[in-house]
Design a protein around this motif. Structure first.
Motif, PDB file in Angstrom:
ATOM      1  N   GLU A 136      16.544  -7.453 -11.432  1.00 50.93           N
ATOM      2  CA  GLU A 136      16.343  -6.831 -12.632  1.00 50.93           C
ATOM      3  C   GLU A 136      15.698  -7.503 -13.909  1.00 50.93           C
ATOM      4  O   GLU A 136      15.251  -7.235 -14.715  1.00 50.93           O
ATOM      5  N   HIS A 137      16.128  -8.996 -13.897  1.00 48.43           N
ATOM      6  CA  HIS A 137      16.035  -9.792 -14.859  1.00 48.43           C
ATOM      7  C   HIS A 137      15.942 -11.306 -14.779  1.00 48.43           C
ATOM      8  O   HIS A 137      16.774 -11.569 -13.997  1.00 48.43           O
ATOM      9  N   LEU A 138      14.952 -11.921 -14.819  1.00 52.08           N
ATOM     10  CA  LEU A 138      14.814 -13.469 -14.631  1.00 52.08           C
ATOM     11  C   LEU A 138      14.776 -13.904 -15.973  1.00 52.08           C
ATOM     12  O   LEU A 138      13.795 -13.721 -16.989  1.00 52.08           O
ATOM     13  N   VAL A 139      15.885 -14.966 -16.517  1.00 55.09           N
ATOM     14  CA  VAL A 139      16.127 -15.907 -17.422  1.00 55.09           C
ATOM     15  C   VAL A 139      15.524 -17.217 -16.992  1.00 55.09           C
ATOM     16  O   VAL A 139      16.402 -17.568 -16.013  1.00 55.09           O
ATOM     17  N   PHE A 140      14.855 -17.932 -17.753  1.00 56.40           N
ATOM     18  CA  PHE A 140      14.450 -19.188 -17.113  1.00 56.40           C
ATOM     19  C   PHE A 140      14.458 -20.392 -18.275  1.00 56.40           C
ATOM     20  O   PHE A 140      14.277 -20.057 -19.598  1.00 56.40           O
ATOM     21  N   ALA A 141      15.095 -21.536 -17.926  1.00 57.67           N
ATOM     22  CA  ALA A 141      14.871 -22.514 -19.028  1.00 57.67           C
ATOM     23  C   ALA A 141      13.413 -23.132 -19.349  1.00 57.67           C
ATOM     24  O   ALA A 141      12.704 -23.555 -18.397  1.00 57.67           O
ATOM     25  N   SER A 142      13.089 -23.109 -20.517  1.00 61.48           N
ATOM     26  CA  SER A 142      11.896 -23.700 -20.990  1.00 61.48           C
ATOM     27  C   SER A 142      12.620 -24.985 -22.043  1.00 61.48           C
ATOM     28  O   SER A 142      13.537 -25.420 -21.480  1.00 61.48           O
ATOM     29  N   SER A 143      11.678 -25.459 -22.656  1.00 61.95           N
ATOM     30  CA  SER A 143      12.162 -26.487 -23.517  1.00 61.95           C
ATOM     31  C   SER A 143      11.432 -26.743 -24.902  1.00 61.95           C
ATOM     32  O   SER A 143      10.169 -26.229 -24.812  1.00 61.95           O
ATOM     33  N   SER A 144      12.071 -27.321 -25.742  1.00 60.27           N
ATOM     34  CA  SER A 144      11.517 -27.555 -26.942  1.00 60.27           C
ATOM     35  C   SER A 144      10.269 -28.516 -27.073  1.00 60.27           C
ATOM     36  O   SER A 144       9.344 -28.669 -27.624  1.00 60.27           O
ATOM     37  N   SER A 145      10.271 -29.229 -25.667  1.00 63.14           N
ATOM     38  CA  SER A 145       9.195 -30.291 -25.549  1.00 63.14           C
ATOM     39  C   SER A 145       7.766 -29.649 -25.570  1.00 63.14           C
ATOM     40  O   SER A 145       6.916 -30.050 -25.632  1.00 63.14           O
ATOM     41  N   VAL A 146       7.629 -28.352 -25.155  1.00 65.74           N
ATOM     42  CA  VAL A 146       6.509 -27.559 -25.187  1.00 65.74           C
ATOM     43  C   VAL A 146       5.770 -27.675 -26.437  1.00 65.74           C
ATOM     44  O   VAL A 146       4.366 -27.518 -26.564  1.00 65.74           O
TER      45      VAL A 146
END
Length: 336
Positions: free
Chosen positions: A120-130
Motif C-alpha cells: 500500500e505504501h513504501l516509505v524510504f530513508a533519504s538523507s540531507s546529504s542529497v
C-alpha cells in the motif's frame, strides 16, 4: 497493520520497530546484521522487542533477491519502511561498492517486491546529504539536488529517482524522507556524538573537522521516528496541480512525496561539543582538522511541508537530547 521494516537492528529501524509494536502493529524486521559497526549493539537493540510475538526477525540482506522475494510472498506486508542501507559519507570514500550493493541493487529489490505484492505504501530513508553543493539555507524540498558531494549522497538521490519511477509506472505510493543528522540513545558508534563521548570519557582527543565550524541540524531520534510514523500512516496522493513545464521536485502527478525531517535549528559543532562537555563534566582534548572530502559545511532543514501535511514539528532541544544520550551511554557501557 502488518509492516516490514528493513534495517530493524539499526539505530532508526530499532526505534521505529519498538514504536510500531507498542501501538499494536505486526512488524517483519529485515536486517543482515553486518559488521560495519559493533554487531553486539545491534543485537542489544533487537533484544528490546525480540520476544514480542508480533515481531518476526528475518536475517537477510536486501541484495539477496530470491530470499527477499520469499519473505514478501510469505508475510505479505501491507506497508514497508526501508531504512536498510550502507550508511556513512566518509566510508563511501573507502568502500564505494558497498553502497551500490545495498543502496541501489537492494533498493531495486524492495521496489520490485512492493510492486508485485501490492504494498500500500513504501516509505524510504533519504538523507540531507542529497543537498550537496547547495548553499541556499534552509534546504527546502523544492530545491534542486543535482550536485551531490559523496557517493552516499548520490545513492540516496538515486533512491528518490527510482521510487518516483515506480510511483509513475505502477502507481506505487512512495514517500522519501530526508533525515538531518540523527542522534540520541542507541545511536551509531561511527557518528560524532558516540565517538566524542567515548573519547572524552577515555581522556583521548576528539577529531573536530572544519575546525569546529560545521553546522548541523541535529535531530533527536524520537522526532525522527514520530515523523516516519506519521508519513507511514498517510498515503501520498498525486498532486493535481503538478505541471511538467514547471515541475516541483518534491511532488508529482504520481503518488509520490519527499519531506525533510530536521530540527530546523542548526547548531555549530563547537557548541555541540561544549554541551556534551557539560553533560559529561569533562573537557575535551580537540584535534582540529580541515573539512573532510564529501562533507558539507552546514545543513539546515526547511520543514514547512512536514508541518503542513503531518501537523508535526521536530523540536527536541539539543541540550535535552545530548543529556539523554549521555545517560543512556553511561548505563549501557556501565560508566560512572
Amino acid at each position: 497493520m502488518k509492516i516490514m521494516v528493513t534495517g530493524s537492528a539499526g539505530f532508526i529501524g530499532a526505534a521505529l520497530t519498538e514504536k510500531l509494536l507498542k501501538r499494536g502493529d505486526e512488524v517483519i524486521g529485515v536486517d543482515n546484521l553486518n559488521d560495519y559497526y559493533d554487531v553486539n549493539l545491534k543485537r542489544a537493540r533487537l533484544a528490546r522487542f525480540q520476544t514480542n510475538p508480533a515481531f518476526t526477525e528475518v536475517p537477510i540482506g536486501l541484495e539477496n533477491r530470491e530470499a527477499l522475494r520469499a519473505i514478501f510472498a510469505k508475510y505479505r506486508p501491507q506497508r514497508v519502511v526501508n531504512l536498510a542501507a550502507q550508511a556513512g559519507v566518509r566510508y563511501s570514500l573507502e568502500n564505494p561498492y558497498a553502497y551500490m550493493d545495498s543502496n541501489l541493487y537492494g533498493f531495486l529489490n524492495i521496489l520490485e517486491n512492493c510492486r508485485h505484492y501490492q504494498v500500500e505504501h513504501l516509505v524510504f530513508a533519504s538523507s540531507s546529504s542529497v543537498y550537496g553543493a547547495n548553499t541556499k539555507m534552509p534546504y527546502a524540498v523544492q530545491d534542486n539536488v543535482d550536485h551531490p558531494l559523496s557517493l552516499y549522497a548520490a545513492s540516496k538521490k538515486a533512491n528518490e529517482l527510482m521510487a518516483h519511477t515506480y510511483s509513475h509506472l505502477y502507481r506505487l505510493p512512495t514517500t522519501g524522507l530526508r533525515f538531518f543528522t540523527v542522534y540520541g540513545p542507541w545511536g551509531r558508534p561511527d557518528m560524532a556524538l558516540f565517538k566524542f563521548t567515548r573519547n572524552i570519557l577515555a581522556g583521548k582527543p576528539i577529531e573536530v573537522y572544519n575546525y569546529g565550524h560545521h553546522q548541523r541540524d541535529f535531530t533527536y531520534i524520537d522526532d525522527i521516528v514520530e515523523g516516519v510514523t506519521r508519513t507511514l500512516d498517510r498515503l501520498p496522493a498525486p498532486n493535481a496541480n503538478w505541471n511538467g513545464a514547471t515541475p516541483e521536485p518534491n511532488t508529482s502527478s504520481a503518488p509520490y512525496r519527499i519531506y525533510n525531517i530536521g530540527n530546523h535549528q542548526p547548531v555549530e559543532l563547537g557548541k555541540f561539543i561544549k554541551i556534551l562537555e557539560e553533560c559529561l563534566g569533562r573537557e575535551a582534548k580537540k584535534n582540529l582538522l580541515p573539512l573532510q572530502p564529501g562533507d558539507v559545511p552546514a545543513t539546515y532543514a526547511d520543514v514547512d511541508d512536514l508541518i503542513q501535511d503531518m501537523e508535526f514539528y521536530p523540536a527536541t532541544p539539543i541540550e535535552e537530547g545530548i543529556a539523554r544520550f549521555v545517560a543512556w551511554y553511561k548505563n549501557y557501557h556501565k560508566v560512572r
